[in-house]
Motif scaffolding. Structure first.
Motif, PDB file in Angstrom:
ATOM      1  N   ASP A 149       0.816  -1.209   0.000  1.00  9.09           N
ATOM      2  CA  ASP A 149       0.000   0.000   0.000  1.00  9.09           C
ATOM      3  C   ASP A 149       0.855   1.268   0.000  1.00  9.09           C
ATOM      4  OD1 ASP A 149      -2.335   1.483  -0.028  1.00  9.09           O
ATOM      5  OD2 ASP A 149      -2.500   1.545   2.159  1.00  9.09           O
ATOM      6  N   ARG A 150       1.762   1.382  -0.971  1.00 14.19           N
ATOM      7  CA  ARG A 150       2.606   2.572  -1.081  1.00 14.19           C
ATOM      8  C   ARG A 150       2.219   3.443  -2.274  1.00 14.19           C
ATOM      9  NH1 ARG A 150       6.172  -1.579   0.452  1.00 14.19           N
ATOM     10  NH2 ARG A 150       7.179  -1.173   2.468  1.00 14.19           N
ATOM     11  N   GLY A 151       1.136   3.090  -2.937  1.00 15.85           N
ATOM     12  CA  GLY A 151       0.739   3.812  -4.134  1.00 15.85           C
ATOM     13  C   GLY A 151       0.422   2.824  -5.229  1.00 15.85           C
ATOM     14  N   PRO A 152      -0.174   3.274  -6.332  1.00 18.00           N
ATOM     15  CA  PRO A 152      -0.556   2.358  -7.408  1.00 18.00           C
ATOM     16  C   PRO A 152       0.665   1.800  -8.130  1.00 18.00           C
ATOM     17  CG  PRO A 152      -0.811   4.617  -8.118  1.00 18.00           C
ATOM     18  CD  PRO A 152      -0.474   4.677  -6.661  1.00 18.00           C
ATOM     19  N   PRO A 153       0.601   0.564  -8.595  1.00 15.34           N
ATOM     20  CA  PRO A 153       1.657   0.034  -9.458  1.00 15.34           C
ATOM     21  C   PRO A 153       1.318   0.295 -10.919  1.00 15.34           C
ATOM     22  CG  PRO A 153       0.217  -1.751  -8.794  1.00 15.34           C
ATOM     23  CD  PRO A 153      -0.336  -0.486  -8.164  1.00 15.34           C
ATOM     24  N   ALA A 154       2.347   0.408 -11.748  1.00 20.58           N
ATOM     25  CA  ALA A 154       2.146   0.619 -13.173  1.00 20.58           C
ATOM     26  C   ALA A 154       2.816  -0.494 -13.959  1.00 20.58           C
ATOM     27  CB  ALA A 154       2.704   1.966 -13.609  1.00 20.58           C
ATOM     28  N   ASP A 155       2.142  -0.921 -15.034  1.00 21.85           N
ATOM     29  CA  ASP A 155       2.692  -1.882 -15.984  1.00 21.85           C
ATOM     30  C   ASP A 155       3.310  -1.061 -17.108  1.00 21.85           C
ATOM     31  OD1 ASP A 155       3.259  -3.934 -17.708  1.00 21.85           O
ATOM     32  OD2 ASP A 155       1.173  -4.434 -18.161  1.00 21.85           O
ATOM     33  N   LEU A 156       4.635  -0.963 -17.109  1.00 21.62           N
ATOM     34  CA  LEU A 156       5.352  -0.110 -18.051  1.00 21.62           C
ATOM     35  C   LEU A 156       5.657  -0.885 -19.331  1.00 21.62           C
ATOM     36  CD1 LEU A 156       7.817   1.480 -15.474  1.00 21.62           C
ATOM     37  CD2 LEU A 156       5.594   2.363 -16.237  1.00 21.62           C
ATOM     38  N   GLY A 157       5.276  -0.317 -20.464  1.00 23.05           N
ATOM     39  CA  GLY A 157       5.367  -1.055 -21.719  1.00 23.05           C
ATOM     40  C   GLY A 157       4.269  -2.090 -21.781  1.00 23.05           C
ATOM     41  N   CYS A 158       3.050  -1.676 -21.438  1.00 29.21           N
ATOM     42  CA  CYS A 158       1.937  -2.609 -21.203  1.00 29.21           C
ATOM     43  C   CYS A 158       1.424  -3.291 -22.456  1.00 29.21           C
ATOM     44  CB  CYS A 158       0.788  -1.891 -20.505  1.00 29.21           C
ATOM     45  SG  CYS A 158       0.009  -0.599 -21.506  1.00 29.21           S
ATOM     46  N   GLY A 159       1.678  -2.719 -23.658  1.00 27.70           N
ATOM     47  CA  GLY A 159       1.151  -3.334 -24.868  1.00 27.70           C
ATOM     48  C   GLY A 159      -0.362  -3.485 -24.805  1.00 27.70           C
ATOM     49  N   PRO A 160      -0.902  -4.658 -25.165  1.00 27.94           N
ATOM     50  CA  PRO A 160      -2.353  -4.861 -25.175  1.00 27.94           C
ATOM     51  C   PRO A 160      -2.988  -4.949 -23.782  1.00 27.94           C
ATOM     52  CG  PRO A 160      -1.253  -6.403 -26.655  1.00 27.94           C
ATOM     53  CD  PRO A 160      -0.196  -5.792 -25.805  1.00 27.94           C
ATOM     54  N   GLY A 161      -2.181  -4.899 -22.732  1.00 23.67           N
ATOM     55  CA  GLY A 161      -2.741  -4.824 -21.384  1.00 23.67           C
ATOM     56  C   GLY A 161      -3.042  -6.124 -20.686  1.00 23.67           C
ATOM     57  N   TYR A 162      -2.581  -7.262 -21.232  1.00 23.28           N
ATOM     58  CA  TYR A 162      -2.884  -8.541 -20.594  1.00 23.28           C
ATOM     59  C   TYR A 162      -2.240  -8.660 -19.216  1.00 23.28           C
ATOM     60  CZ  TYR A 162      -4.330  -9.786 -25.319  1.00 23.28           C
ATOM     61  OH  TYR A 162      -4.940  -9.800 -26.547  1.00 23.28           O
ATOM     62  N   VAL A 163      -0.985  -8.248 -19.116  1.00 24.71           N
ATOM     63  CA  VAL A 163      -0.305  -8.322 -17.827  1.00 24.71           C
ATOM     64  C   VAL A 163      -0.877  -7.291 -16.863  1.00 24.71           C
ATOM     65  CG1 VAL A 163       1.930  -8.163 -16.670  1.00 24.71           C
ATOM     66  CG2 VAL A 163       1.773  -9.237 -18.907  1.00 24.71           C
ATOM     67  N   THR A 164      -1.282  -6.128 -17.373  1.00 23.89           N
ATOM     68  CA  THR A 164      -1.935  -5.129 -16.527  1.00 23.89           C
ATOM     69  C   THR A 164      -3.173  -5.714 -15.868  1.00 23.89           C
ATOM     70  OG1 THR A 164      -1.288  -3.531 -18.234  1.00 23.89           O
ATOM     71  CG2 THR A 164      -2.680  -2.727 -16.438  1.00 23.89           C
ATOM     72  N   ALA A 165      -3.954  -6.460 -16.642  1.00 23.37           N
ATOM     73  CA  ALA A 165      -5.167  -7.082 -16.104  1.00 23.37           C
ATOM     74  C   ALA A 165      -4.826  -8.105 -15.026  1.00 23.37           C
ATOM     75  CB  ALA A 165      -5.953  -7.743 -17.233  1.00 23.37           C
ATOM     76  N   GLN A 166      -3.759  -8.880 -15.215  1.00 25.45           N
ATOM     77  CA  GLN A 166      -3.348  -9.833 -14.194  1.00 25.45           C
ATOM     78  C   GLN A 166      -2.907  -9.111 -12.927  1.00 25.45           C
ATOM     79  OE1 GLN A 166      -0.525 -12.718 -15.550  1.00 25.45           O
ATOM     80  NE2 GLN A 166      -1.640 -13.179 -17.415  1.00 25.45           N
ATOM     81  N   LEU A 167      -2.212  -8.017 -13.107  1.00 29.86           N
ATOM     82  CA  LEU A 167      -1.745  -7.244 -11.961  1.00 29.86           C
ATOM     83  C   LEU A 167      -2.907  -6.641 -11.184  1.00 29.86           C
ATOM     84  CD1 LEU A 167       0.770  -6.120 -10.508  1.00 29.86           C
ATOM     85  CD2 LEU A 167       0.745  -4.209 -12.127  1.00 29.86           C
ATOM     86  N   ALA A 168      -3.962  -6.230 -11.889  1.00 28.77           N
ATOM     87  CA  ALA A 168      -5.116  -5.589 -11.244  1.00 28.77           C
ATOM     88  C   ALA A 168      -6.128  -6.587 -10.702  1.00 28.77           C
ATOM     89  CB  ALA A 168      -5.805  -4.658 -12.243  1.00 28.77           C
ATOM     90  N   ALA A 169      -6.036  -7.856 -11.095  1.00 31.26           N
ATOM     91  CA  ALA A 169      -7.057  -8.855 -10.761  1.00 31.26           C
ATOM     92  C   ALA A 169      -7.363  -8.960  -9.269  1.00 31.26           C
ATOM     93  CB  ALA A 169      -6.661 -10.222 -11.317  1.00 31.26           C
ATOM     94  N   PRO A 170      -6.374  -8.937  -8.372  1.00 26.33           N
ATOM     95  CA  PRO A 170      -6.698  -9.067  -6.949  1.00 26.33           C
ATOM     96  C   PRO A 170      -7.141  -7.767  -6.285  1.00 26.33           C
ATOM     97  CG  PRO A 170      -4.330  -9.021  -7.230  1.00 26.33           C
ATOM     98  CD  PRO A 170      -4.926  -8.987  -8.611  1.00 26.33           C
ATOM     99  N   GLY A 171      -7.576  -6.806  -7.069  1.00 21.98           N
ATOM    100  CA  GLY A 171      -8.055  -5.549  -6.497  1.00 21.98           C
ATOM    101  C   GLY A 171      -6.981  -4.486  -6.359  1.00 21.98           C
ATOM    102  N   VAL A 172      -5.894  -4.633  -7.089  1.00 19.65           N
ATOM    103  CA  VAL A 172      -4.805  -3.657  -7.061  1.00 19.65           C
ATOM    104  C   VAL A 172      -5.124  -2.520  -8.039  1.00 19.65           C
ATOM    105  CG1 VAL A 172      -2.339  -3.318  -7.503  1.00 19.65           C
ATOM    106  CG2 VAL A 172      -3.146  -5.450  -6.479  1.00 19.65           C
TER     107      VAL A 172
END
Length: 217
Positions: free
Chosen positions: A48-71
């Protein structure tokens, strides 16, 4: 290659490749690393230090995995055309256009930074710029996950990629120890490394590195 020319080549190439790239990379991860984003997401959520970012996210598949647990994760990519399918596929998530060498993020604004295959288009002389920018945007105690293909200081300039589309970027895989050294030189502490050797289900070695900014634990 000057930094501005490198950025332009990558942006223009991925603007051309966007549709083919999204269709050919259903999750963007090598098999050995599939569990890593979930662990990283849990670390970011509990820290809980701030939002994480997926840098070079492309189509966003990894971003979705990162956000899945409520992040509260979001994605950043250099190519506007790559961001478009990410927004369509994950309309509930935020995706922005930005450069890894000059992120539109305040100092210490991220609790975590995740980057898959981001450094492979970065010439070695620009890698310190990238690692310094990550150091700038990470909050004290923030976490970094960096993953991608490793190599032996190779420099390849393909003429075509996904679907035979013309490209102008370069590929610059470097040894995993060099990436770790650059991260440490930027002031982060490497906490874990995962290496998939060539032949173990991969055409070339792949490495995942976890690191943390000094500060509040």
């Amino acid at each position: 290659m000057p930094e501005h020319a490198c950025r332009a080549a990558v942006r223009e190439s991925y603007d051309t490749l966007a549709a083919d790239h999204a269709a050919s990379t259903p999750d963007g991860l090598d098999p050995l690393s599939r569990a890593m984003p979930a662990d990283f997401a849990e670390t970011a959520r509990t820290a809980d230090r701030g939002p994480p970012a997926d840098l070079g996210c492309g189509p966003g598949y990894v971003t979705a995995q990162l956000a899945a647990p409520g992040v509260p994760a979001y994605g950043v990519d250099l190519s506007p055309r790559m961001v478009e399918p990410a927004r369509r596929a994950q309309p509930h998530l935020r995706f922005t256009v930005g450069s890894m060498t000059a992120l539109d993020i305040g100092d210490g604004g991220l609790g975590g930074a995740l980057a898959y295959h981001l450094t492979r288009h970065t010439p070695p002389e620009l890698l310190p710029v990238v690692s310094a920018e990550v150091q700038r945007v990470l909050a004290p105690g923030g976490h970094l996950m960096l993953a991608g293909r490793a190599g032996e200081d190779e420099h390849v300039y393909p003429e075509r990629a996904y679907g035979g589309r013309p490209v102008s970027f370069g590929l610059h895989p470097v040894p995993a120890p060099r990436i770790a050294a650059l991260v440490e030189e930027a002031g982060l502490t490497v906490t874990a490394r995962l290496v998939q050797e060539r032949g173990a289900g991969a055409k070339r070695p792949a490495a995942t590195l976890l690191a943390q900014m000094p500060g509040r634990r």
